[in-house]
Design a protein around this motif. Structure first.
Motif, PDB file in Angstrom:
ATOM      1  N   UNK A 242       0.841  -1.186   0.000  1.00  0.00           N
ATOM      2  CA  UNK A 242       0.000   0.000   0.000  1.00  0.00           C
ATOM      3  C   UNK A 242       0.881   1.243   0.000  1.00  0.00           C
ATOM      4  N   UNK A 244      -0.142   4.128   0.510  1.00  0.00           N
ATOM      5  CA  UNK A 244      -0.581   4.952   1.629  1.00  0.00           C
ATOM      6  C   UNK A 244       0.175   4.602   2.897  1.00  0.00           C
ATOM      7  N   UNK A 245       0.322   3.299   3.142  1.00  0.00           N
ATOM      8  CA  UNK A 245       1.072   2.869   4.317  1.00  0.00           C
ATOM      9  C   UNK A 245       2.509   3.355   4.207  1.00  0.00           C
ATOM     10  N   UNK A 247       3.693   5.949   2.655  1.00  0.00           N
ATOM     11  CA  UNK A 247       3.773   7.392   2.921  1.00  0.00           C
ATOM     12  C   UNK A 247       3.614   7.660   4.409  1.00  0.00           C
ATOM     13  N   UNK A 248       2.680   6.917   5.011  1.00  0.00           N
ATOM     14  CA  UNK A 248       2.430   7.059   6.441  1.00  0.00           C
ATOM     15  C   UNK A 248       3.683   6.729   7.237  1.00  0.00           C
ATOM     16  N   UNK A 249       4.441   5.720   6.771  1.00  0.00           N
ATOM     17  CA  UNK A 249       5.650   5.317   7.479  1.00  0.00           C
ATOM     18  C   UNK A 249       6.825   6.234   7.159  1.00  0.00           C
TER      19      UNK A 249
ATOM     20  N   UNK B 309       0.936  14.433   5.684  1.00  0.00           N
ATOM     21  CA  UNK B 309       0.584  13.584   4.547  1.00  0.00           C
ATOM     22  C   UNK B 309      -0.298  14.305   3.540  1.00  0.00           C
ATOM     23  N   UNK B 334       6.684  13.766   6.252  1.00  0.00           N
ATOM     24  CA  UNK B 334       6.631  12.994   7.500  1.00  0.00           C
ATOM     25  C   UNK B 334       8.026  12.691   8.062  1.00  0.00           C
ATOM     26  N   UNK B 353      -4.914  -0.450   5.559  1.00  0.00           N
ATOM     27  CA  UNK B 353      -4.499   0.146   4.302  1.00  0.00           C
ATOM     28  C   UNK B 353      -3.542   1.303   4.494  1.00  0.00           C
ATOM     29  N   UNK B 354      -3.320   1.714   5.736  1.00  0.00           N
ATOM     30  CA  UNK B 354      -2.435   2.849   5.965  1.00  0.00           C
ATOM     31  C   UNK B 354      -1.576   2.646   7.208  1.00  0.00           C
ATOM     32  N   UNK B 355      -2.197   2.236   8.298  1.00  0.00           N
ATOM     33  CA  UNK B 355      -1.452   2.146   9.557  1.00  0.00           C
ATOM     34  C   UNK B 355      -0.593   0.907   9.639  1.00  0.00           C
ATOM     35  N   UNK B 356      -1.017  -0.138   8.962  1.00  0.00           N
ATOM     36  CA  UNK B 356      -0.301  -1.402   9.064  1.00  0.00           C
ATOM     37  C   UNK B 356      -0.156  -2.006   7.670  1.00  0.00           C
ATOM     38  N   UNK B 357       0.736  -2.990   7.567  1.00  0.00           N
ATOM     39  CA  UNK B 357       0.864  -3.736   6.324  1.00  0.00           C
ATOM     40  C   UNK B 357       0.199  -5.081   6.550  1.00  0.00           C
ATOM     41  N   UNK B 368       7.520  -0.643  11.395  1.00  0.00           N
ATOM     42  CA  UNK B 368       7.146   0.087  10.179  1.00  0.00           C
ATOM     43  C   UNK B 368       7.669   1.523  10.170  1.00  0.00           C
ATOM     44  N   UNK B 369       7.601   2.174  11.331  1.00  0.00           N
ATOM     45  CA  UNK B 369       8.042   3.564  11.355  1.00  0.00           C
ATOM     46  C   UNK B 369       9.481   3.701  11.843  1.00  0.00           C
TER      47      UNK B 369
END
Lengths: 370, 515
Positions: A242, A244-245, A247-249, B309, B334, B353-357, B368-369
């Motif tokens: 994704x 989006x993920x 970019x979020x990361x 974002x 970010x 779809x955004x916070x996790x894979x 992830x971060x």
């Protein structure tokens, strides 16, 4: 208000077969389904052989003999497997990012042209080992650029990479044909052909096969480590899942797309280098010869795992060599041999459906635990 | 009322499985004409699956369905329609560029030329009968969510349905719009239609339904007359044990420092339309600020602008830093925001779809971060593995193992992984967008507790919510968004639901000037 539509005939119209998703499947059952697929493939192939008027056992035995029977044919089989493996690694990197690179064919040709330039025109200016290294680097750069172009457009303007990479195949082929007919044409030949490489530009051999096989296996190991243990490989996988993920990361998605496609194209380029320098010793319009497309099959059959690709590419090479062999010994037409290969591949890819889904027939009560 | 007890639909021992998951386990249910039946249950209890079998989307594995006393096989939505069953789905199935009238007749047999005048007349007739407000010639893309829902309902009625199923119809409506919908439902009930409403909002069940069927883990655990039911006993049947429904609200920190200050923030969404318009507010440490608003009022853009974002058109977003001065992060990526020393955590609305894979395991998602930390080109999975173990242990995450892909976890556990990771980064500001959406009651209360813990630690929490009751109980302040503008900032201990509901749809021009 509208009257009701005519009452339907609700007479027991339960569908004959329904498809339901499986709960997870045990390794044993998956292996069982795969083996069944092999058996079914061989059986269906046998029917085809029988209609052609041959004994399937002899034909299958001959296919094996033709691919593995003697040292010479074994070497040929390995030689066929090498470009399949390295091209499969190339496309797998892109596929991991869900970037549908079907342009390995063009990237292989680009790499081959890059390597061929030095092999044809610079072979006198440097020693053997240096020439090979320079050829390899040229192939990496040329193949990489060929992969980078669609990636750049995808990252900047979100163009469709499938069409883009496919079209670039024809452009690469067009350039090759131009070189072959014009500036790089062998002046002493009446045909539009490029001259053979000199000994300086040929890859050395190890155990009778050009050293490319070692390079391909090393590439597979490196790609495996890259995909599973490197930060860049992690980024590739996240972008694939994704954007989006990603970019979020805090990932730079454009950079990752461009970088991954450069690497993918570069590995395809190395494939081209190995083909011209290890196998063909010249550049022709058949240098890629469909390897870039077959590699997609190898990559998916291996579930994008580079280590499994080593075995799958070898198996496909056996199939190809075997099919060639039966054409001569049994006079089976080339097209029929190809159908046979197709049947076997169809079953191998098709069985994945039965690993993920299950059929329920009419009237049968489902077992409570699938 | 005539024929009050006539049975419209009878489900008998219906079973539906998806792989190993049993979504409906021998469900038997009766739906009568002239009544509103509420189907109550937590997410994943099988309400929607059950109704999808009535509307022809799924086919039951076992069991029988009777409509009007006759056994039927419903193999497709067409079959369902011809039996008079119509479902209004949670996600509307309308064609944006067509008008209301065109959507209503879409897919019906008819002549090549549409008699628009007659059609509009028929639609008006239905509207008057039940009290809808709709313009047949208005295009869908010009409609509000509640208007679109009206079109969906008329579409079903126009096709002659007398058994209506509404899947969480109020999830996207304001309290006022909900009331209006309920009036319509009562009129349809009086017209002797059978109505099934799927919901998990207790007060709606109590106010509109005649009977309640409660589903838990795919089974009907009971059917009660609404007049005999109350909030507490329904919840207990739904969850399976006694629960406290009170959300605790600790005192906010006194004189908390300004953690996040937003001034005149204006953003465009991906279509180039103003999604945020001159938004200003201040969030202090040790308090929870709730954001209320109809879905799509700029909540997503607000979160994404703060986290870098979503590009900012105008305005300033100032964040305090543990060391150094406050920083305006407008224009930073970010990564740059993280590098500047600001510690901010964000639990996005779109978890998988955004916070996790989704296809990666808990360890990989934990890093992830932070995967870039450490020298060299290779990943260090040791530290994230230890952290993942910690999160799984302390938040009681149910998982087959640390190496199971997170998509295999239940919604509540997925959210715990996400929130756990974000909290582990020890943020100054925590932004949580719809953190309890789709979670069961127990998980929801666990999430409220976790947010309160953060508040007590002095974290400034921005909570984007949809359930006004929860917002009022949990938050210290509530900021109401309406069409991308701030229509009010209210003290949650004083405000009422009606007040917020009104501000969700109207902007008081005079008041706005004061803000």
């Amino acid at each position: 208000m509208r009257p009701l539509a005519s009452q339907p005939d609700n007479s027991r119209k339960e569908p004959f077969i329904r498809i339901t998703k499986r709960a997870d499947i045990s390794r044993r059952n998956a292996a069982l389904i795969r083996s069944a697929a092999v058996v079914l493939a061989l059986f269906t192939g046998a029917l085809l052989i029988i209609t052609l008027g041959h004994n399937p056992f002899y034909v299958y035995a001959d296919m094996l003999k033709g691919a593995l029977g003697t040292k010479t044919v074994f070497k040929e089989t390995v030689k066929t497997a090498v470009p399949l493996l390295s091209a499969a690694i190339a496309v797998a990197l892109a596929f991991r990012m869900r970037f549908w690179n079907i342009g390995a064919e063009g990237q292989i040709l680009a790499g081959a042209m890059g390597a061929a330039y030095f092999a044809l025109f610079q072979y006198k200016s440097m020693p053997h080992w240096l020439l090979l290294i320079v050829m390899c680097i040229a192939a990496i750069v040329a193949g990489g650029i060929w992969g980078l172009i669609p990636a750049f457009f995808k990252a900047k303007w979100d163009t469709n990479e499938t069409l883009f990479t496919l079209m670039l195949n024809y452009i690469a082929l067009g350039i090759e044909q131009y070189l072959q007919n014009g500036p790089w044409k062998n002046p002493r030949s009446g045909f539009p052909k490029i001259s053979m490489f000199t000994a300086e530009a040929k890859l050395p051999k190890l155990f009778g096969v050009h050293i490319g096989w070692v390079l391909a296996i090393l590439l597979a190991a490196a790609a495996y480590i890259y995909l599973t243990h490197s930060k860049q490989g992690f980024e590739t996988a996240v972008v694939g899942e994704s954007t989006n993920t990603a970019r979020y990361a805090g990932m730079n998605v454009s950079k990752i797309i461009i970088r991954t496609m450069f690497i993918s194209g570069a590995i395809a380029g190395i494939t081209g280098f190995m083909q011209v320098s290890g196998s063909d010793f010249t550049l022709t319009e058949n240098t890629a010869g469909g390897v870039g497309f077959t590699a997609i099959t190898v990559a998916w059959l291996s579930k994008l795992n580079p280590i499994i690709m080593i075995f799958v590419s070898f198996a496909l090479a056996i199939l190809e060599k075997g099919a060639n062999r039966i054409q001569t010994t049994f006079k089976i037409p080339a097209s029929a041999a190809e159908v046979l290969t197709g049947v076997i591949l169809f079953f191998m890819l098709g069985c994945e459906f039965f690993i993920n889904y299950r059929l329920v027939f009419k009237g049968r009560k489902e077992r409570s635990n699938g | 009322m005539v024929k009050q007890t006539e049975t419209a639909v009878l489900l008998s021992n219906v079973v539906k499985r998806f792989g190993r998951v049993v979504a409906n386990d021998k469900v038997s249910l009766e739906v009568r004409r002239g009544e509103i039946l509420a189907l109550l249950g937590e997410n994943g209890s099988g309400k929607t699956t059950l109704m999808n079998m009535l509307s022809g989307i799924y086919y039951p594995d076992e069991g029988q369905i009777f409509v009007n006393g006759q056994e039927v096989r419903i193999g497709s939505p067409k079959d369902a329609f011809s039996l008079g069953i119509g479902m209004i789905h949670q996600h509307f199935k309308l064609v944006d560029v067509l008008t209301a009238a065109e959507n209503i007749i879409l897919g019906l047999p008819g002549k090549a030329k549409i008699n628009r005048a007659a059609l509009a007349g028929e639609i008006r007739e239905i509207s008057q009968k039940y009290g809808f407000r709709v313009d047949p010639n208005k295009k869908i893309y010009n409609m509000s969510v509640s208007e679109k829902q009206t079109v969906e309902i008329i579409k079903v009625l126009y096709r002659g349905a007398d058994i209506l199923i509404l899947d969480e119809p109020t999830a996207v409506l304001t309290p006022q719009e909900t009331d209006r919908l309920f009036d319509v439902l009562r009129k349809m009930k009086a017209d002797n239609k059978a109505i099934i409403i799927i919901t998990h909002k207790m007060h709606e069940v109590l106010s509109v339904s005649d009977r309640v069927a409660i589903l838990r883990k795919g089974q009907v655990v009971g059917t009660v007359e609404t007049k005999d039911a109350n909030r507490q006993n329904l919840t207990e049947m739904m969850v399976g044990h006694a629960v406290s429904l009170k959300i605790n609200r600790p005192q906010p920190a006194e004189n908390g420092q300004e953690a996040l200050k937003i001034e005149g923030l204006t953003c465009l969404n991906s279509d180039g339309i103003k999604a945020l318009d001159n938004v200003s507010f201040t969030l202090r440490s040790g308090e929870i600020m709730g954001v209320a608003g109809i879905a799509g009022s700029g909540q997503k853009e607000l979160c994404e602008a703060i986290t870098g974002l979503c590009p900012v058109q105008q305005g300033a977003i100032c964040l305090s830093r543990p060391e150094g001065e406050n920083l305006n992060i407008v224009g930073l990526t970010p990564t740059e925001i993280i590098r500047s020393g600001i510690s901010m955590a964000f639990v996005p609305e779109d978890r998988l779809g955004m916070g996790l894979v989704a296809s990666m395991d808990i360890v990989d998602n934990t890093m992830l971060k932070s995967y870039k930390i450490g020298k060299g080109p290779f990943l260090d999975r040791k530290t994230p593995r230890a952290l993942a173990k910690d999160i799984v242990g302390s938040l009681e995450i149910v998982t087959p193992g640390l190496n199971a892909p997170v998509r295999l976890l239940s919604g509540g556990n997925v959210q715990k992984v996400l929130l756990g990771r974000e909290i582990a980064s020890k943020p100054m500001v925590l932004i949580a967008a719809y953190p309890v959406r789709g979670l069961d009651i127990n998980s929801s209360y666990r999430i409220y507790d976790l947010l309160n813990e953060q508040k007590k630690k002095g974290v400034a929490v921005l909570y984007i919510g949809e359930d006004l009751d929860v917002l009022l109980e949990l938050c210290d302040w509530i900021i109401v968004l309406c069409g991308g503008r701030v229509s009010g900032i209210l003290d949650a201990s004083q405000a009422t639901k009606e007040e917020i509901g009104l501000k969700m749809t109207h902007i008081d021009a005079l008041k706005e000037a004061d803000l």
